[in-house]
Each structure stands twice: as structure tokens, then as C-alpha cells.
Write a protein that holds these residues in place. Structure first.
Motif, PDB file in Angstrom:
ATOM      1  N   ARG A 173       0.846  -1.171   0.000  1.00 10.68           N
ATOM      2  CA  ARG A 173       0.000   0.000   0.000  1.00 10.68           C
ATOM      3  C   ARG A 173       0.889   1.230   0.000  1.00 10.68           C
ATOM      4  NH1 ARG A 173      -3.210  -2.888  -1.486  1.00 10.68           N
ATOM      5  NH2 ARG A 173      -5.308  -3.327  -0.735  1.00 10.68           N
ATOM      6  N   PRO A 174       0.477   2.321  -0.643  1.00 15.73           N
ATOM      7  CA  PRO A 174       1.277   3.534  -0.643  1.00 15.73           C
ATOM      8  C   PRO A 174       1.315   4.167   0.737  1.00 15.73           C
ATOM      9  CG  PRO A 174      -0.881   3.951  -1.567  1.00 15.73           C
ATOM     10  CD  PRO A 174      -0.784   2.458  -1.375  1.00 15.73           C
ATOM     11  N   SER A 175       2.285   5.071   0.953  1.00 15.37           N
ATOM     12  CA  SER A 175       2.374   5.805   2.207  1.00 15.37           C
ATOM     13  C   SER A 175       1.073   6.533   2.467  1.00 15.37           C
ATOM     14  CB  SER A 175       3.516   6.815   2.146  1.00 15.37           C
ATOM     15  OG  SER A 175       3.450   7.687   3.250  1.00 15.37           O
ATOM     16  N   PHE A 176       0.635   6.533   3.746  1.00 14.59           N
ATOM     17  CA  PHE A 176      -0.612   7.193   4.088  1.00 14.59           C
ATOM     18  C   PHE A 176      -0.374   8.567   4.683  1.00 14.59           C
ATOM     19  CE2 PHE A 176      -2.878   3.749   2.778  1.00 14.59           C
ATOM     20  CZ  PHE A 176      -4.207   3.786   3.115  1.00 14.59           C
ATOM     21  N   SER A 177       0.825   9.144   4.453  1.00 16.95           N
ATOM     22  CA  SER A 177       1.009  10.520   4.883  1.00 16.95           C
ATOM     23  C   SER A 177       0.070  11.389   4.067  1.00 16.95           C
ATOM     24  CB  SER A 177       2.455  10.967   4.658  1.00 16.95           C
ATOM     25  OG  SER A 177       2.729  11.034   3.282  1.00 16.95           O
ATOM     26  N   ARG A 178      -0.335  12.553   4.632  1.00 14.68           N
ATOM     27  CA  ARG A 178      -1.279  13.412   3.937  1.00 14.68           C
ATOM     28  C   ARG A 178      -0.710  13.927   2.621  1.00 14.68           C
ATOM     29  NH1 ARG A 178      -5.200  15.328   7.520  1.00 14.68           N
ATOM     30  NH2 ARG A 178      -5.860  13.487   8.668  1.00 14.68           N
ATOM     31  N   LEU A 179       0.632  13.862   2.481  1.00 12.93           N
ATOM     32  CA  LEU A 179       1.254  14.353   1.259  1.00 12.93           C
ATOM     33  C   LEU A 179       0.812  13.545   0.062  1.00 12.93           C
ATOM     34  CD1 LEU A 179       3.286  16.507   0.400  1.00 12.93           C
ATOM     35  CD2 LEU A 179       5.093  14.788   0.609  1.00 12.93           C
ATOM     36  N   SER A 197       6.766  14.292  20.614  1.00  9.47           N
ATOM     37  CA  SER A 197       7.514  13.426  21.524  1.00  9.47           C
ATOM     38  C   SER A 197       8.347  14.324  22.434  1.00  9.47           C
ATOM     39  CB  SER A 197       8.406  12.474  20.733  1.00  9.47           C
ATOM     40  OG  SER A 197       9.568  13.151  20.268  1.00  9.47           O
ATOM     41  N   PRO A 198       9.047  13.767  23.416  1.00  8.39           N
ATOM     42  CA  PRO A 198       9.888  14.613  24.279  1.00  8.39           C
ATOM     43  C   PRO A 198      10.972  15.358  23.503  1.00  8.39           C
ATOM     44  CG  PRO A 198       9.562  12.465  25.263  1.00  8.39           C
ATOM     45  CD  PRO A 198       9.020  12.366  23.885  1.00  8.39           C
ATOM     46  N   GLU A 199      11.307  14.848  22.329  1.00 10.78           N
ATOM     47  CA  GLU A 199      12.346  15.491  21.516  1.00 10.78           C
ATOM     48  C   GLU A 199      11.808  16.669  20.712  1.00 10.78           C
ATOM     49  OE1 GLU A 199      11.997  11.981  21.592  1.00 10.78           O
ATOM     50  OE2 GLU A 199      13.549  12.068  23.165  1.00 10.78           O
ATOM     51  N   GLY A 200      10.485  16.806  20.630  1.00 13.70           N
ATOM     52  CA  GLY A 200       9.917  17.921  19.904  1.00 13.70           C
ATOM     53  C   GLY A 200       8.795  17.505  18.984  1.00 13.70           C
ATOM     54  N   VAL A 201       8.420  18.409  18.083  1.00 15.39           N
ATOM     55  CA  VAL A 201       7.330  18.185  17.138  1.00 15.39           C
ATOM     56  C   VAL A 201       7.885  17.562  15.862  1.00 15.39           C
ATOM     57  CG1 VAL A 201       5.483  19.272  15.799  1.00 15.39           C
ATOM     58  CG2 VAL A 201       6.083  20.169  18.057  1.00 15.39           C
ATOM     59  N   ILE A 202       7.206  16.526  15.378  1.00 14.34           N
ATOM     60  CA  ILE A 202       7.572  15.876  14.117  1.00 14.34           C
ATOM     61  C   ILE A 202       6.437  16.100  13.138  1.00 14.34           C
ATOM     62  CG2 ILE A 202       8.204  13.709  12.991  1.00 14.34           C
ATOM     63  CD1 ILE A 202       9.030  12.660  15.780  1.00 14.34           C
ATOM     64  N   PRO A 203       6.531  17.109  12.276  1.00 20.75           N
ATOM     65  CA  PRO A 203       5.479  17.321  11.272  1.00 20.75           C
ATOM     66  C   PRO A 203       5.568  16.248  10.196  1.00 20.75           C
ATOM     67  CG  PRO A 203       7.273  18.843  10.904  1.00 20.75           C
ATOM     68  CD  PRO A 203       7.619  18.083  12.150  1.00 20.75           C
ATOM     69  N   ALA A 207      -0.237  19.671   5.587  1.00 22.17           N
ATOM     70  CA  ALA A 207      -1.015  20.520   6.494  1.00 22.17           C
ATOM     71  C   ALA A 207      -0.207  20.868   7.744  1.00 22.17           C
ATOM     72  CB  ALA A 207      -2.320  19.845   6.876  1.00 22.17           C
ATOM     73  N   ALA A 208       0.515  19.878   8.273  1.00 21.64           N
ATOM     74  CA  ALA A 208       1.311  20.126   9.474  1.00 21.64           C
ATOM     75  C   ALA A 208       2.428  21.129   9.201  1.00 21.64           C
ATOM     76  CB  ALA A 208       1.885  18.818   9.995  1.00 21.64           C
ATOM     77  N   PHE A 209       3.117  20.954   8.086  1.00 26.99           N
ATOM     78  CA  PHE A 209       4.197  21.885   7.741  1.00 26.99           C
ATOM     79  C   PHE A 209       3.653  23.295   7.530  1.00 26.99           C
ATOM     80  CE2 PHE A 209       6.621  18.023   6.747  1.00 26.99           C
ATOM     81  CZ  PHE A 209       7.868  18.358   7.256  1.00 26.99           C
ATOM     82  N   ASN A 210       2.482  23.404   6.926  1.00 25.54           N
ATOM     83  CA  ASN A 210       1.909  24.725   6.644  1.00 25.54           C
ATOM     84  C   ASN A 210       1.367  25.403   7.909  1.00 25.54           C
ATOM     85  OD1 ASN A 210       2.474  24.465   3.935  1.00 25.54           O
ATOM     86  ND2 ASN A 210       0.420  23.732   3.394  1.00 25.54           N
ATOM     87  N   ARG A 211       0.715  24.617   8.775  1.00 26.38           N
ATOM     88  CA  ARG A 211       0.012  25.215   9.908  1.00 26.38           C
ATOM     89  C   ARG A 211       0.829  25.275  11.189  1.00 26.38           C
ATOM     90  NH1 ARG A 211      -5.645  22.024   9.327  1.00 26.38           N
ATOM     91  NH2 ARG A 211      -6.108  23.053  11.307  1.00 26.38           N
ATOM     92  N   MET A 212       1.862  24.450  11.273  1.00 27.01           N
ATOM     93  CA  MET A 212       2.681  24.465  12.481  1.00 27.01           C
ATOM     94  C   MET A 212       3.839  25.459  12.386  1.00 27.01           C
ATOM     95  SD  MET A 212       2.748  20.480  13.594  1.00 27.01           S
ATOM     96  CE  MET A 212       1.572  19.899  14.809  1.00 27.01           C
ATOM     97  N   ASP A 213       4.079  25.955  11.183  1.00 20.12           N
ATOM     98  CA  ASP A 213       5.089  27.008  10.987  1.00 20.12           C
ATOM     99  C   ASP A 213       6.432  26.588  11.565  1.00 20.12           C
ATOM    100  OD1 ASP A 213       6.030  29.418  10.053  1.00 20.12           O
ATOM    101  OD2 ASP A 213       5.517  30.498  11.892  1.00 20.12           O
ATOM    102  N   LEU A 214       6.885  25.369  11.190  1.00 20.44           N
ATOM    103  CA  LEU A 214       8.151  24.835  11.710  1.00 20.44           C
ATOM    104  C   LEU A 214       9.282  25.016  10.703  1.00 20.44           C
ATOM    105  CD1 LEU A 214       6.660  21.570  13.218  1.00 20.44           C
ATOM    106  CD2 LEU A 214       7.356  23.596  14.479  1.00 20.44           C
TER     107      LEU A 214
END
Length: 274
Positions: A25-31, A257-263, A267-274
Motif C-alpha cells: 500500500r502507498p504511504s498514508f502521509s497526507r502528502l 515526543s519529548p524530543e519535539g514536534v515531528i510534522p 497541512a502540518a508543515f503549513n500550519r505548524m510554521d516549523l
């Protein structure tokens, strides 16, 4: 990755080798998310699904062992770090309507008590509105109901806090599916995750069923889709490809996670402004 995790990851990879060949199955990331459709003329589909369900059960058993082995002090520190990262994030501060799980210590879920307290501050929180889950039956039927004070929660048959059928004023709480405004952010639990957006739940299908229904509702009403963010201990993040997926599995947008945000998603890259 801990030694225990490495040992079962090696076994899991070997177990899944044949399944991967049979059930690609293809990757299910929103991309690159694609909706898959079951077809009755695929002769091996049922066997492939059974193999995936069996593998998920094995993963759940192994992850639960890993979680149980985490020292309480380390788990408490990770709880603290994860919640502080979220509380300080602009994407959390700007979210007005949120759905969040109520953590259960016995299930070794990432603690959300500090987050819920912040959201329920009312005007002091920026006017945030909170919906939390209530399990209605054993057929993957879950609702998200609005609570104002934490006193609106009761203990269910599984010793998990959830909204009471009526609030402290004797009124039925608002169901998010009946709300007039869209949810901005979901804070989600899970047993394991990977960096491509795959989430391994506990097997009941409650969150996947609810999220799919809510995404369909948002699409019907021309609302922006909510951001799906999962909270994860470091030990719960697996190598990509270890968690198998089926058409009913809803991918997440990001991990904290304790290490930080993993976009993960666009949508995550656009809205989380990382």
C-alpha cells in the motif's frame, strides 16, 4: 531504540517481509494519501488482511511490554516535556476548538492532565472549547462531547474518565458532530507511531471510525480539516514500515515526543510554521 525494541523489531521485520510483498500500500502521509477501496474480486485480500491484523496484535503485545518497562520517573519526565512543548506551540495557542483524549495511567498513555487544565481555563485560555471522548458501545461507536469543568467527567466500566450523559447543570453536553463550528485540533493517543503518519491503536477502531466520520463531515461543510496530532513517548516511535495499515486506518498529521514536534503532512508543515 532500546535493546528490547531492537529485538522485536528484527522479528517484526522478518514477519512482515512476505506480507509487504503480498499487500503493498502507498504511504498514508497526507502528502500522498489515497483512499483505498475493498474489491470482492481480489482473491487474496481476506488472507492479506488477516496477516495484517495478526501482525498488529503482535506489535501491540510487544509495545505494551516496552511501555511497562519504562521507569516511572522517566515516563513522568516525558509527560512533562511533551505537554510543555504543546503548551508553548503557536498552533496550540491559536486553536479555539479542540478534541483531546483523557489520559489513563493504567494504559500508560501520555499524560494530558496539564493540557486539559489549560484548555478549561475559559477566557484565560483564549476562549478554547474542549470535546473529549465517550465510548457508547463495543462497536467502535465513540462520541466527542463538550465539557467545561473537569467535574463533568465520570468513571466508566473500564475505569476511564469520560463525559457524563448530562453535565453539572443537568443538560446534555454538546456533541462535536452537531457543533456549528469546526474543530481546529485533535490530540490523539495510540500505542505506536512512525514518521510517515501511521498510527497503531488498541484494536477497537474507535478513533479511526470517529476521525473518518468527522473528516467526512468537515468536507461536506467545506470546513478546513482539523490537524491530527498524536502524543508519543520516545519508545513508541517505530521504524517506518513496521506498522502495517489497512484502508480504515486514518493517518496523523504530526507527532509530539519529548524530543519535539515531528510534522508529517503538508497541512502540518503549513500550519505548524516549523
Amino acid at each position: 531504540m532500546t535493546m528490547m525494541m531492537k529485538q522485536w523489531y528484527t522479528r517484526a521485520t522478518a514477519t512482515m517481509a512476505l506480507v509487504t510483498l503480498q499487500f503493498h500500500r502507498p504511504s498514508f502521509s497526507r502528502l500522498s494519501q489515497q483512499r483505498l477501496t475493498m474489491t470482492s474480486n481480489t482473491t487474496n485480500y481476506g488472507d492479506d488482511l488477516n496477516a495484517i491484523f495478526n501482525h498488529k496484535r503482535m506489535l501491540r503485545t510487544q509495545v505494551k511490554k516496552v511501555l511497562k518497562a519504562i521507569e516511572p520517573s522517566l515516563r513522568s519526565q516525558q509527560d512533562h516535556d511533551i505537554q510543555n512543548i504543546i503548551l508553548g506551540a503557536p498552533w496550540f495557542k491559536s486553536s479555539l476548538r479542540l478534541c483531546a483524549y483523557i489520559s489513563c495511567s493504567a494504559l500508560r498513555e501520555v499524560d494530558t492532565s496539564k493540557l486539559l487544565s489549560e484548555i478549561l481555563k475559559g477566557p484565560a485560555s483564549g476562549g478554547k472549547k474542549l470535546y473529549v471522548p465517550r465510548v457508547e458501545d463495543k462497536n467502535s461507536h465513540m462520541r466527542m462531547l463538550n465539557i467545561s469543568p473537569i467535574d463533568d467527567l465520570v468513571v466508566n466500566s473500564m475505569d476511564i474518565l469520560e463525559p457524563a450523559p448530562v453535565d453539572s447543570d443537568g443538560n446534555a453536553p454538546e456533541d462535536v458532530m452537531q457543533a456549528n463550528d469546526p474543530v481546529d485540533l485533535f490530540l490523539l493517543p495510540g500505542l505506536a507511531f512512525d514518521r510517515s503518519g501511521r498510527r497503531l491503536g488498541r484494536g477497537g477502531g474507535y478513533y479511526d471510525t470517529f476521525l473518518e466520520n468527522y473528516q467526512d463531515l468537515a468536507k461536506t461543510r467545506n470546513w478546513k480539516q482539523p490537524l491530527l496530532v498524536a502524543l508519543s513517548y520516545s519508545e513508541q516511535i517505530l521504524e517506518e514500515g513496521v506498522i502495517p495499515i489497512t484502508p480504515s486506518d486514518v493517518p496523523i498529521d504530526a507527532l509530539v515526543s519529548p524530543e519535539g514536534v515531528i510534522p508529517i503532512s503538508t497541512a502540518a508543515f503549513n500550519r505548524m510554521d516549523l
